[in-house]
Design a protein around this motif. Structure first.
Motif, PDB file in Angstrom:
ATOM      1  N   CYS A 193      11.603  10.057  -3.116  1.00 45.92           N
ATOM      2  CA  CYS A 193      12.296   8.996  -2.403  1.00 45.92           C
ATOM      3  C   CYS A 193      11.450   8.515  -1.238  1.00 45.92           C
ATOM      4  CB  CYS A 193      13.655   9.480  -1.900  1.00 45.92           C
ATOM      5  SG  CYS A 193      14.618   8.197  -1.064  1.00 45.92           S
ATOM      6  N   MET A 194      11.439   7.210  -0.990  1.00 48.28           N
ATOM      7  CA  MET A 194      10.690   6.652   0.125  1.00 48.28           C
ATOM      8  C   MET A 194      11.599   5.677   0.870  1.00 48.28           C
ATOM      9  SD  MET A 194       7.245   4.275   0.113  1.00 48.28           S
ATOM     10  CE  MET A 194       8.050   2.927  -0.725  1.00 48.28           C
ATOM     11  N   VAL A 195      11.800   5.903   2.156  1.00 50.34           N
ATOM     12  CA  VAL A 195      12.539   4.955   2.979  1.00 50.34           C
ATOM     13  C   VAL A 195      11.602   3.812   3.310  1.00 50.34           C
ATOM     14  CG1 VAL A 195      13.766   4.603   5.118  1.00 50.34           C
ATOM     15  CG2 VAL A 195      14.023   6.750   3.895  1.00 50.34           C
ATOM     16  N   HIS A 196      12.073   2.583   3.089  1.00 50.24           N
ATOM     17  CA  HIS A 196      11.176   1.440   3.205  1.00 50.24           C
ATOM     18  C   HIS A 196      11.939   0.231   3.734  1.00 50.24           C
ATOM     19  CE1 HIS A 196       7.788  -1.141   2.315  1.00 50.24           C
ATOM     20  NE2 HIS A 196       8.560  -1.955   1.633  1.00 50.24           N
ATOM     21  N   PRO A 221       0.815  -1.225   0.000  1.00 48.46           N
ATOM     22  CA  PRO A 221       0.000   0.000   0.000  1.00 48.46           C
ATOM     23  C   PRO A 221       0.843   1.267   0.000  1.00 48.46           C
ATOM     24  CG  PRO A 221      -0.865  -1.597   1.578  1.00 48.46           C
ATOM     25  CD  PRO A 221       0.452  -2.131   1.109  1.00 48.46           C
ATOM     26  N   GLU A 222       1.962   1.260   0.757  1.00 50.32           N
ATOM     27  CA  GLU A 222       2.783   2.466   0.813  1.00 50.32           C
ATOM     28  C   GLU A 222       3.391   2.812  -0.538  1.00 50.32           C
ATOM     29  OE1 GLU A 222       3.211  -0.581   2.234  1.00 50.32           O
ATOM     30  OE2 GLU A 222       4.980  -0.435   3.527  1.00 50.32           O
ATOM     31  N   LEU A 223       3.679   1.782  -1.359  1.00 55.43           N
ATOM     32  CA  LEU A 223       4.204   2.032  -2.693  1.00 55.43           C
ATOM     33  C   LEU A 223       3.110   2.615  -3.588  1.00 55.43           C
ATOM     34  CD1 LEU A 223       6.675   1.895  -4.459  1.00 55.43           C
ATOM     35  CD2 LEU A 223       6.126  -0.486  -4.997  1.00 55.43           C
ATOM     36  N   ASN A 224       1.901   2.112  -3.451  1.00 59.54           N
ATOM     37  CA  ASN A 224       0.777   2.673  -4.199  1.00 59.54           C
ATOM     38  C   ASN A 224       0.538   4.128  -3.802  1.00 59.54           C
ATOM     39  OD1 ASN A 224       0.230   0.372  -5.673  1.00 59.54           O
ATOM     40  ND2 ASN A 224      -1.265  -0.414  -4.218  1.00 59.54           N
ATOM     41  N   ASN A 225       0.672   4.415  -2.512  1.00 58.08           N
ATOM     42  CA  ASN A 225       0.498   5.793  -2.056  1.00 58.08           C
ATOM     43  C   ASN A 225       1.574   6.696  -2.648  1.00 58.08           C
ATOM     44  OD1 ASN A 225      -1.692   5.009  -0.502  1.00 58.08           O
ATOM     45  ND2 ASN A 225      -0.475   4.716   1.361  1.00 58.08           N
ATOM     46  N   LEU A 226       2.796   6.187  -2.701  1.00 56.48           N
ATOM     47  CA  LEU A 226       3.898   6.957  -3.273  1.00 56.48           C
ATOM     48  C   LEU A 226       3.630   7.281  -4.737  1.00 56.48           C
ATOM     49  CD1 LEU A 226       6.911   7.996  -2.940  1.00 56.48           C
ATOM     50  CD2 LEU A 226       7.570   5.777  -3.861  1.00 56.48           C
ATOM     51  N   LYS A 283       0.583 -14.448  -0.265  1.00 61.85           N
ATOM     52  CA  LYS A 283       0.769 -13.544   0.869  1.00 61.85           C
ATOM     53  C   LYS A 283       0.298 -12.131   0.538  1.00 61.85           C
ATOM     54  CE  LYS A 283       4.738 -16.091   2.747  1.00 61.85           C
ATOM     55  NZ  LYS A 283       6.191 -16.034   3.076  1.00 61.85           N
ATOM     56  N   LEU A 284       0.305 -11.811  -0.759  1.00 60.27           N
ATOM     57  CA  LEU A 284      -0.124 -10.476  -1.202  1.00 60.27           C
ATOM     58  C   LEU A 284      -1.570 -10.477  -1.689  1.00 60.27           C
ATOM     59  CD1 LEU A 284       3.101  -9.361  -3.120  1.00 60.27           C
ATOM     60  CD2 LEU A 284       2.411  -8.766  -0.796  1.00 60.27           C
ATOM     61  N   GLY A 285      -2.252 -11.603  -1.517  1.00 53.54           N
ATOM     62  CA  GLY A 285      -3.682 -11.644  -1.802  1.00 53.54           C
ATOM     63  C   GLY A 285      -4.080 -12.088  -3.193  1.00 53.54           C
ATOM     64  N   VAL A 286      -3.173 -12.740  -3.945  1.00 56.23           N
ATOM     65  CA  VAL A 286      -3.535 -13.242  -5.269  1.00 56.23           C
ATOM     66  C   VAL A 286      -3.064 -14.685  -5.421  1.00 56.23           C
ATOM     67  CG1 VAL A 286      -3.482 -10.982  -6.395  1.00 56.23           C
ATOM     68  CG2 VAL A 286      -1.399 -12.364  -6.315  1.00 56.23           C
ATOM     69  N   SER A 287      -3.763 -15.438  -6.256  1.00 60.62           N
ATOM     70  CA  SER A 287      -3.381 -16.818  -6.549  1.00 60.62           C
ATOM     71  C   SER A 287      -2.958 -16.910  -8.006  1.00 60.62           C
ATOM     72  CB  SER A 287      -4.547 -17.777  -6.286  1.00 60.62           C
ATOM     73  OG  SER A 287      -4.255 -19.071  -6.790  1.00 60.62           O
ATOM     74  N   LEU A 288      -1.682 -17.179  -8.235  1.00 61.13           N
ATOM     75  CA  LEU A 288      -1.201 -17.303  -9.609  1.00 61.13           C
ATOM     76  C   LEU A 288      -1.771 -18.544 -10.278  1.00 61.13           C
ATOM     77  CD1 LEU A 288       0.728 -15.120  -8.520  1.00 61.13           C
ATOM     78  CD2 LEU A 288       2.554 -16.202  -9.832  1.00 61.13           C
ATOM     79  N   THR A 289      -1.996 -19.585  -9.483  1.00 50.95           N
ATOM     80  CA  THR A 289      -2.582 -20.810 -10.033  1.00 50.95           C
ATOM     81  C   THR A 289      -3.965 -20.541 -10.597  1.00 50.95           C
ATOM     82  OG1 THR A 289      -1.360 -22.172  -8.440  1.00 50.95           O
ATOM     83  CG2 THR A 289      -3.271 -23.169  -9.507  1.00 50.95           C
ATOM     84  N   THR A 290      -4.782 -19.836  -9.826  1.00 50.71           N
ATOM     85  CA  THR A 290      -6.130 -19.493 -10.279  1.00 50.71           C
ATOM     86  C   THR A 290      -6.084 -18.583 -11.495  1.00 50.71           C
ATOM     87  OG1 THR A 290      -6.999 -19.694  -8.029  1.00 50.71           O
ATOM     88  CG2 THR A 290      -8.320 -18.450  -9.602  1.00 50.71           C
ATOM     89  N   HIS A 316       5.180  -6.913  -6.160  1.00 46.05           N
ATOM     90  CA  HIS A 316       4.174  -5.859  -6.018  1.00 46.05           C
ATOM     91  C   HIS A 316       3.413  -5.648  -7.317  1.00 46.05           C
ATOM     92  CE1 HIS A 316       2.306  -1.960  -5.211  1.00 46.05           C
ATOM     93  NE2 HIS A 316       2.806  -1.569  -6.375  1.00 46.05           N
ATOM     94  N   PHE A 317       4.141  -5.470  -8.414  1.00 47.96           N
ATOM     95  CA  PHE A 317       3.470  -5.173  -9.679  1.00 47.96           C
ATOM     96  C   PHE A 317       2.711  -6.382 -10.222  1.00 47.96           C
ATOM     97  CE2 PHE A 317       6.287  -1.485  -9.652  1.00 47.96           C
ATOM     98  CZ  PHE A 317       5.417  -0.498 -10.120  1.00 47.96           C
ATOM     99  N   LEU A 318       3.196  -7.587  -9.959  1.00 45.08           N
ATOM    100  CA  LEU A 318       2.466  -8.781 -10.374  1.00 45.08           C
ATOM    101  C   LEU A 318       1.112  -8.847  -9.681  1.00 45.08           C
ATOM    102  CD1 LEU A 318       2.259 -11.473 -11.849  1.00 45.08           C
ATOM    103  CD2 LEU A 318       3.557 -12.530  -9.985  1.00 45.08           C
ATOM    104  N   SER A 319       1.105  -8.689  -8.364  1.00 49.90           N
ATOM    105  CA  SER A 319      -0.159  -8.721  -7.620  1.00 49.90           C
ATOM    106  C   SER A 319      -1.034  -7.521  -7.973  1.00 49.90           C
ATOM    107  CB  SER A 319       0.104  -8.756  -6.112  1.00 49.90           C
ATOM    108  OG  SER A 319       0.792  -7.593  -5.677  1.00 49.90           O
ATOM    109  N   PHE A 320      -0.411  -6.374  -8.192  1.00 45.71           N
ATOM    110  CA  PHE A 320      -1.152  -5.146  -8.531  1.00 45.71           C
ATOM    111  C   PHE A 320      -1.946  -5.324  -9.821  1.00 45.71           C
ATOM    112  CE2 PHE A 320      -1.485  -1.104 -10.777  1.00 45.71           C
ATOM    113  CZ  PHE A 320      -1.959  -0.239  -9.802  1.00 45.71           C
ATOM    114  N   TYR A 321      -1.290  -5.817 -10.867  1.00 44.06           N
ATOM    115  CA  TYR A 321      -1.965  -5.933 -12.159  1.00 44.06           C
ATOM    116  C   TYR A 321      -2.955  -7.097 -12.200  1.00 44.06           C
ATOM    117  CZ  TYR A 321       0.865  -2.235 -14.207  1.00 44.06           C
ATOM    118  OH  TYR A 321       1.434  -1.015 -14.490  1.00 44.06           O
ATOM    119  N   LEU A 322      -2.706  -8.139 -11.437  1.00 47.03           N
ATOM    120  CA  LEU A 322      -3.703  -9.211 -11.361  1.00 47.03           C
ATOM    121  C   LEU A 322      -4.957  -8.709 -10.651  1.00 47.03           C
ATOM    122  CD1 LEU A 322      -1.528 -12.371 -10.553  1.00 47.03           C
ATOM    123  CD2 LEU A 322      -2.609 -11.768 -12.725  1.00 47.03           C
ATOM    124  N   LYS A 323      -4.764  -7.915  -9.597  1.00 50.55           N
ATOM    125  CA  LYS A 323      -5.918  -7.336  -8.900  1.00 50.55           C
ATOM    126  C   LYS A 323      -6.627  -6.296  -9.761  1.00 50.55           C
ATOM    127  CE  LYS A 323      -4.339  -8.108  -4.153  1.00 50.55           C
ATOM    128  NZ  LYS A 323      -3.968  -7.496  -2.855  1.00 50.55           N
TER     129      LYS A 323
END
Length: 245
Positions: free
Chosen positions: A239-242, A3-8, A67-74, A37-44
């Motif tokens: 820049c974002m410290v993460h 989420p913090e990356l999306n906010n950025l 863990k990020l809320g998506v199933s690649l198998t599905t 992040h981008f894999l889960s983002f675009y699947l969602k």
């Protein structure tokens, strides 16, 4: 998805931009979290994703994806995800008849700079859908990572040509997105890596760079993400410290 990356980036899966090339870069740290992040983002975001995975296995990406809320198998079963598993395909290519096409055909050719079969694989995976198929939002190509092609003997110019053609097809013609990771070796003598990074940097609308803290080790924070976005011909930087752990 972080989420913090999306906010950025001031974006959400419901508001995903189209028609851009995003360069992911890491230096002295592991930037694979950006790929996840981008894999889960675009699947969602309900996009059709072609994932050229040259580093890890499908099961690895699937475990992290869950863990990020998506199933690649599905996603793969319902046709949303086309997954090229480089680790497995690199072995398969040597056991196929010479005349049988393969995305990683360059591995068994004397001229290892020919990435046309890989481009054709991407082109076919993200071709416009027939009327009877599920409607996806837009096509997305994700590559993890382009540096592997250099280590396999492909020249930087050939990799840049591959990205150029993918960008022309996916971003311009089909109004989708391309996201690619490249490692910054930090070696001044690695000219091919420098050519690739500089070339992609000039083409990219968004650059995200994961790097260790300049001040050294910190118990709670392990790195930072620096961003550069092209807007009306000029770049804005942030820049974002993460915590990269």
């Amino acid at each position: 998805m972080f989420p913090e990356l999306n906010n950025l980036l001031n974006t959400t899966p419901d508001q995903a931009e189209q028609g851009k090339l995003t360069l992911l870069c890491d230096a002295k740290t592991d930037g694979s979290f950006l790929v996840h992040h981008f894999l889960s983002f675009y699947l969602k975001a309900n996009c059709k994703v072609c994932f050229v995975a040259l580093i890890q296995s499908f099961s690895h990406y699937n475990i992290v994806g869950q863990k990020l809320g998506v199933s690649l198998t599905t996603a793969r079963e319902r046709g949303q995800l086309v997954f090229l598993e480089g680790l497995k395909s690199a072995v398969d290519v040597f056991f196929r008849p010479q005349e049988e096409p393969h995305p990683l055909q360059f591995l068994r050719e004397a001229n290892s700079g020919n990435l046309q079969p890989l481009y054709e694989f991407v082109q076919e995976a993200l071709k416009p859908m027939d009327s009877g198929e599920a409607a996806w939002r837009c096509p997305v190509l994700l590559v993890d990572d382009l540096s592997v092609l250099l280590s396999l003997g492909v020249g930087a110019v050939a990799v840049l040509d591959f990205v150029h053609y993918c960008r022309a097809t996916v971003c311009r013609e089909r109004k989708g997105n391309v996201v690619a990771l490249v490692h910054d070796s930090g070696d001044a003598e690695d000219e091919e890596n420098d050519i690739l990074l500089n070339g992609l940097g000039h083409q990219s609308q968004l650059i995200l760079r994961a790097e260790g803290l300049a001040t050294g080790f910190c118990k709670d924070v392990h790195g930072q993400v620096a961003g550069s976005k092209l807007c009306f011909g000029s770049r804005s930087h942030y820049c974002m410290v993460h915590d990269l752990n």
